[in-house]
Design a protein around this motif. Structure first.
Motif, mmCIF file in Angstrom:
data_model
loop_
_atom_site.group_PDB
_atom_site.id
_atom_site.type_symbol
_atom_site.label_atom_id
_atom_site.label_comp_id
_atom_site.label_asym_id
_atom_site.label_seq_id
_atom_site.Cartn_x
_atom_site.Cartn_y
_atom_site.Cartn_z
ATOM 1 N N VAL A 188 0.868 -1.182 0.000
ATOM 2 C CA VAL A 188 0.000 0.000 0.000
ATOM 3 C C VAL A 188 0.901 1.226 0.000
ATOM 4 N N GLU A 228 2.458 3.139 -6.254
ATOM 5 C CA GLU A 228 3.640 4.018 -6.190
ATOM 6 C C GLU A 228 3.235 5.406 -5.690
ATOM 7 N N SER A 229 3.550 5.597 -4.430
ATOM 8 C CA SER A 229 3.111 6.803 -3.718
ATOM 9 C C SER A 229 3.481 8.103 -4.427
ATOM 10 N N ARG A 235 12.625 -11.435 1.942
ATOM 11 C CA ARG A 235 12.612 -11.270 0.486
ATOM 12 C C ARG A 235 14.021 -11.126 -0.070
HETATM 13 N N1 LIG Z 1 7.190 1.895 -3.886
HETATM 14 C C1 LIG Z 1 6.014 1.851 -3.063
HETATM 15 C C2 LIG Z 1 6.387 1.322 -1.682
HETATM 16 C C3 LIG Z 1 5.175 1.052 -0.842
HETATM 17 C C4 LIG Z 1 5.496 0.317 0.449
HETATM 18 O O1 LIG Z 1 6.602 -0.176 0.659
HETATM 19 N N2 LIG Z 1 4.503 0.280 1.325
HETATM 20 C C5 LIG Z 1 4.664 -0.443 2.567
HETATM 21 C C6 LIG Z 1 3.744 0.126 3.635
HETATM 22 S S1 LIG Z 1 4.223 1.748 4.124
HETATM 23 C C7 LIG Z 1 4.230 -1.878 2.337
HETATM 24 O O2 LIG Z 1 3.225 -2.098 1.704
HETATM 25 N N3 LIG Z 1 5.024 -2.825 2.866
HETATM 26 C C8 LIG Z 1 4.760 -4.225 2.743
HETATM 27 C C9 LIG Z 1 5.653 -4.862 1.722
HETATM 28 O O3 LIG Z 1 6.577 -4.233 1.199
HETATM 29 O O4 LIG Z 1 5.430 -6.050 1.454
HETATM 30 C C10 LIG Z 1 5.369 3.218 -2.985
HETATM 31 O O5 LIG Z 1 6.095 4.210 -3.106
HETATM 32 O O6 LIG Z 1 4.148 3.320 -2.835
#
Ligand SMILES: N[C@@H](CCC(=O)N[C@@H](CS)C(=O)NCC(=O)O)C(=O)O
Length: 210
Positions: free
Chosen positions: A53, A66-67, A118
């Motif tokens: 997310v 992608e935020s 991972r």
């Molecule tokens: N590149 C993504 C990264 C998103 C991300 O890492 N979100 C975290 C939560 S803040 C998440 O979902 N982590 C769980 C995972 O990576 O499996 C973005 O910019 O949206």
């Protein structure tokens, strides 16, 4: 026609929630934690195969992940919210630089610490990976702190989605106490950003404990 935001408390969906609220967009929030398993996890799996997310479904059904891309997009389709320098305007290059810096360098370190397995299967190596990611985050904040020009916000005197993005990340590890002490210029900007009434309300909901 409304947006659907998939997210979880205190995660990267926080900044999207804040921007949608500031823009007065019609949306609903769907709890979809990548960390908790169960129904929310299954929901997320069906939306974003990367299991991360934020994920945002646009009114026309297009899915965005992608935020940084989501924030840029929202600032474009809600120009009246004035949340980014316009293309070609003063500050646009710096705005894009730091938004991408945070997404590409800073946010990506959580891909390691959120689920170190991972990157290295043996749990014996996970502590080392998590420590390395934390050290990297500290170094990245300090690099940014040293490079930004003192101003009310990261780019000039108007709050942008970049300030909301940085403010959200300042709540994450290494955490607010470290950030306050080591990144004084950025911390002042973050505090100014969090004084915005909508940001304050959304952050209070997402960051109850810190
Ligand atoms: N590149 C993504 C990264 C998103 C991300 O890492 N979100 C975290 C939560 S803040 C998440 O979902 N982590 C769980 C995972 O990576 O499996 C973005 O910019 O949206």
């Amino acid at each position: 026609m409304s947006f659907t935001l998939y997210g979880a408390e205190g995660t990267g969906s926080t900044c999207v929630e804040a921007v949608l609220d500031i823009a007065g967009a019609d949306y609903h929030f769907v709890p979809a934690s990548p960390f908790e398993g169960g129904e929310a996890f299954e929901r997320l799996k069906s939306i974003n195969p990367l299991l991360q997310v934020p994920a945002l479904e646009l009114p026309n059904g297009t899915l965005m992940t992608e935020s940084a891309a989501i924030l840029i997009y929202l600032s474009e389709i809600f120009p009246e919210a004035n949340l980014a320098p316009k293309p070609g305007a003063k500050g646009r290059a710096t705005f894009l630089r730091w938004l991408t810096f945070l997404a590409a360098n800073f946010y990506s370190t959580y891909a390691i610490s959120d689920k170190p397995g991972r990157f290295y299967e043996d749990p014996a190596g996970h502590d080392m990976l998590v420590k390395g990611a934390l050290a990297r985050r500290r170094a990245l904040w300090q690099l940014m702190e040293a490079q930004i020009k003192p101003a009310s916000f990261i780019v000039g005197d108007t709050m942008t989605v970049l300030d909301i993005y940085a403010a959200m990340m300042s709540h994450w590890s290494p955490g607010r106490d470290w950030f306050r002490t080591n990144c004084r210029t950025l911390n002042a900007i973050v505090e100014r950003t969090e004084a915005h009434p909508v940001v304050a309300r959304v952050f209070a909901r997402n960051f109850q404990s810190n």
